[in-house]
Design a protein around this motif. Structure first.
Motif, mmCIF file in Angstrom:
data_model
loop_
_atom_site.group_PDB
_atom_site.id
_atom_site.type_symbol
_atom_site.label_atom_id
_atom_site.label_comp_id
_atom_site.label_asym_id
_atom_site.label_seq_id
_atom_site.Cartn_x
_atom_site.Cartn_y
_atom_site.Cartn_z
ATOM 1 N N VAL A 109 0.766 -1.288 -0.019
ATOM 2 C CA VAL A 109 -0.052 0.029 -0.110
ATOM 3 C C VAL A 109 0.929 1.220 -0.132
ATOM 4 C CG1 VAL A 109 -1.661 1.431 1.415
ATOM 5 C CG2 VAL A 109 -2.011 -1.100 1.029
ATOM 6 N N LEU A 110 1.924 1.160 0.709
ATOM 7 C CA LEU A 110 2.706 2.391 0.900
ATOM 8 C C LEU A 110 3.531 2.699 -0.372
ATOM 9 C CD1 LEU A 110 4.359 2.141 4.347
ATOM 10 C CD2 LEU A 110 2.700 3.781 3.714
ATOM 11 N N SER A 111 3.944 1.643 -1.038
ATOM 12 C CA SER A 111 4.657 1.442 -2.415
ATOM 13 C C SER A 111 3.856 2.332 -3.234
ATOM 14 C CB SER A 111 5.087 0.411 -2.841
ATOM 15 O OG SER A 111 5.960 -0.271 -1.816
ATOM 16 N N ILE A 112 2.369 1.710 -3.558
ATOM 17 C CA ILE A 112 1.681 2.130 -4.632
ATOM 18 C C ILE A 112 1.036 3.521 -4.128
ATOM 19 C CG2 ILE A 112 -0.589 1.826 -5.638
ATOM 20 C CD1 ILE A 112 -0.299 -1.164 -5.158
ATOM 21 N N GLY A 113 1.108 3.922 -2.947
ATOM 22 C CA GLY A 113 0.575 5.070 -2.433
ATOM 23 C C GLY A 113 1.595 6.407 -2.830
ATOM 24 N N ILE A 114 2.694 5.944 -2.235
ATOM 25 C CA ILE A 114 3.827 7.026 -2.647
ATOM 26 C C ILE A 114 3.880 7.274 -4.081
ATOM 27 C CG2 ILE A 114 6.136 7.472 -2.281
ATOM 28 C CD1 ILE A 114 5.904 6.033 0.545
ATOM 29 N N GLY A 115 4.099 6.243 -4.625
ATOM 30 C CA GLY A 115 4.276 6.362 -6.247
ATOM 31 C C GLY A 115 3.248 6.870 -7.016
ATOM 32 N N VAL A 116 1.916 6.697 -6.853
ATOM 33 C CA VAL A 116 0.831 7.116 -7.357
ATOM 34 C C VAL A 116 0.534 8.465 -6.862
ATOM 35 C CG1 VAL A 116 -1.698 7.052 -7.974
ATOM 36 C CG2 VAL A 116 -0.164 4.881 -8.015
ATOM 37 N N ILE A 165 -7.080 -6.376 0.192
ATOM 38 C CA ILE A 165 -7.008 -5.358 1.134
ATOM 39 C C ILE A 165 -5.988 -4.226 0.254
ATOM 40 C CG2 ILE A 165 -6.135 -4.589 3.299
ATOM 41 C CD1 ILE A 165 -6.958 -7.643 4.215
ATOM 42 N N VAL A 166 -4.975 -4.598 -0.142
ATOM 43 C CA VAL A 166 -4.217 -3.491 -0.953
ATOM 44 C C VAL A 166 -5.038 -2.714 -1.850
ATOM 45 C CG1 VAL A 166 -2.375 -3.150 -2.496
ATOM 46 C CG2 VAL A 166 -1.994 -4.885 -0.404
ATOM 47 N N LEU A 167 -5.842 -3.419 -2.720
ATOM 48 C CA LEU A 167 -6.775 -2.650 -3.571
ATOM 49 C C LEU A 167 -7.771 -1.853 -2.949
ATOM 50 C CD1 LEU A 167 -7.296 -5.671 -6.132
ATOM 51 C CD2 LEU A 167 -5.981 -3.610 -6.495
ATOM 52 N N SER A 168 -7.975 -2.065 -1.742
ATOM 53 C CA SER A 168 -9.108 -1.209 -1.074
ATOM 54 C C SER A 168 -8.727 -0.091 -0.265
ATOM 55 C CB SER A 168 -10.015 -2.128 -0.166
ATOM 56 O OG SER A 168 -9.257 -2.713 0.749
ATOM 57 N N HIS A 169 -7.324 -0.265 -0.147
ATOM 58 C CA HIS A 169 -6.704 0.761 0.751
ATOM 59 C C HIS A 169 -5.878 1.873 0.067
ATOM 60 C CE1 HIS A 169 -8.378 -1.527 4.055
ATOM 61 N NE2 HIS A 169 -7.758 -0.535 4.657
ATOM 62 N N TRP A 170 -5.271 1.407 -1.214
ATOM 63 C CA TRP A 170 -4.157 2.271 -2.021
ATOM 64 C C TRP A 170 -4.765 3.795 -2.347
ATOM 65 C CZ3 TRP A 170 -4.503 4.834 -6.536
ATOM 66 C CH2 TRP A 170 -5.561 4.579 -7.328
ATOM 67 N N ALA A 171 -5.855 3.911 -2.389
ATOM 68 C CA ALA A 171 -6.416 5.109 -2.837
ATOM 69 C C ALA A 171 -6.038 6.095 -1.654
ATOM 70 C CB ALA A 171 -8.020 5.043 -3.508
ATOM 71 N N TRP A 172 -6.605 5.480 -0.574
ATOM 72 C CA TRP A 172 -6.789 6.507 0.716
ATOM 73 C C TRP A 172 -5.120 7.073 1.034
ATOM 74 C CZ3 TRP A 172 -4.913 6.053 5.886
ATOM 75 C CH2 TRP A 172 -5.539 6.840 6.806
ATOM 76 N N TYR A 173 -4.311 6.098 0.851
ATOM 77 C CA TYR A 173 -2.598 6.776 0.912
ATOM 78 C C TYR A 173 -2.325 7.542 -0.100
ATOM 79 C CZ TYR A 173 -1.519 3.661 5.000
ATOM 80 O OH TYR A 173 -1.700 3.410 6.253
ATOM 81 N N ALA A 174 -2.832 7.148 -1.211
ATOM 82 C CA ALA A 174 -2.237 8.096 -2.507
ATOM 83 C C ALA A 174 -3.037 9.507 -2.293
ATOM 84 C CB ALA A 174 -2.868 7.410 -3.750
#
Length: 303
Positions: A109-116, A165-174
């Motif tokens: 989640v952090l990797s996707i959120g920080i990147g996107v 769970i990653v797919l359901s949380h990444w947008a919040w971190y992004a």
């Protein structure tokens, strides 16, 4: 008469590493008792993760129906379940599964959120608009409901639960990372780096990324318990990690038929979840109080 001679003690300069070590130790000593207990609990949990084969007295999946539903004894310290499996061994291995899955989820989640989120906030424009509209779609639904949907599409199993769970949380971190980057990209030191001819990639990695990580790590620490509850909740509903994997949600699901006759079968994994979530939340609160610039500024004005 001669003037008296003044003797001065030689000054001793400690190395920077020793000063930092002493400062860290002094902070730990002055920390509240609840925070010290939380650190000890987390250390014990990590030890259980790493040394589970050495600490567990039995194979967590070893079935012996002749020993089912036994009480606490010298042989089985926390008794056995309905299949004769040792509860202590399953709790120890469950720590590895629960914490390991939560760590994998947060890393992704952090990797996707920080990147996107970093790309969206740093470059802006149409890219920012496109990414944020996608985030809005994911943020429309509650995360647990969205995770259940993805598990229904992907199927049960540890890998599928982590992906869901990653797919359901990444947008919040992004979205959070985007807001942090937007607040940083127009600061003086960023403008100075651009004026000096630094590339966009170098500016992001050297100047923006450290500030993003220092703030997002606090949220990640507070979210460890949240992720563990998601994993255990899906497993309890039969949509997550499948039996006989020793996971705390699976253990609660297996023991629900014996809640009136053997309540400890439900209480033991429930207590492990409670203790783990509370310990990480307490450490996360302490990190937030220490690293959040708004709280630090308010504390400085109060003094």
């Amino acid at each position: 008469m001669h003037a008296p001679i003044k003797l001065e003690a030689p000054s001793i300069t400690l190395p920077d590493a020793a000063v930092r070590h002493n400062s860290l130790w002094q902070r730990l000593v002055r920390a509240p008792l609840a925070l010290k207990i939380s650190f000890v609990l987390i250390a014990v949990l990590l030890l259980m993760c790493v040394a589970a084969p050495l600490l567990a007295p039995f194979d967590p999946n070893e079935v012996d129906v002749t020993q089912k539903l036994l009480g606490w004894s010298r042989r089985h310290w926390l008794g056995t379940d309905h299949l004769g499996r040792d509860n202590l061994s399953r709790l120890i291995y469950g720590t590895r599964v629960s914490l390991g899955s939560a760590a994998a989820i947060l890393a992704l989640v952090l990797s996707i959120g920080i990147g996107v989120g970093g790309l969206s906030g740093f470059f802006g424009g149409r890219l920012d608009t496109f990414i944020m509209r996608i985030c809005d779609v994911f943020l429309t639904f509650p995360t647990f409901v969205l995770a259940m949907f993805f598990v229904g599409v992907l199927g049960v199993g540890m890998v599928n639960v982590i992906v869901a769970i990653v797919l359901s949380h990444w947008a919040w971190y992004a979205r959070i990372v985007r807001s942090i980057v937007l607040s940083m990209r127009e600061r003086d030191f960023i403008l100075a780096a651009r004026a000096s001819g630094a590339s966009q990639l170098r500016i992001f990695i050297e100047h923006i990324l450290p500030g993003v990580i220092s703030q997002i790590v606090v949220l990640a620490t507070l979210d460890i318990g949240h992720m563990m509850l998601h994993v255990s909740g899906l497993s309890f509903l039969g949509l997550g990690i499948a039996p006989p994997t020793p996971e705390w949600g699976v253990m609660i699901n297996d023991a629900r038929n014996f809640i009136y006759t053997q309540p400890m079968l439900v209480a033991l994994p429930g207590c492990m979840l409670f203790i783990t979530v509370m310990a990480f939340n307490r450490v996360g609160d302490a990190l937030r109080d220490k690293l959040d610039p708004t709280l630090v500024a308010d504390d400085g004005h109060a003094h």
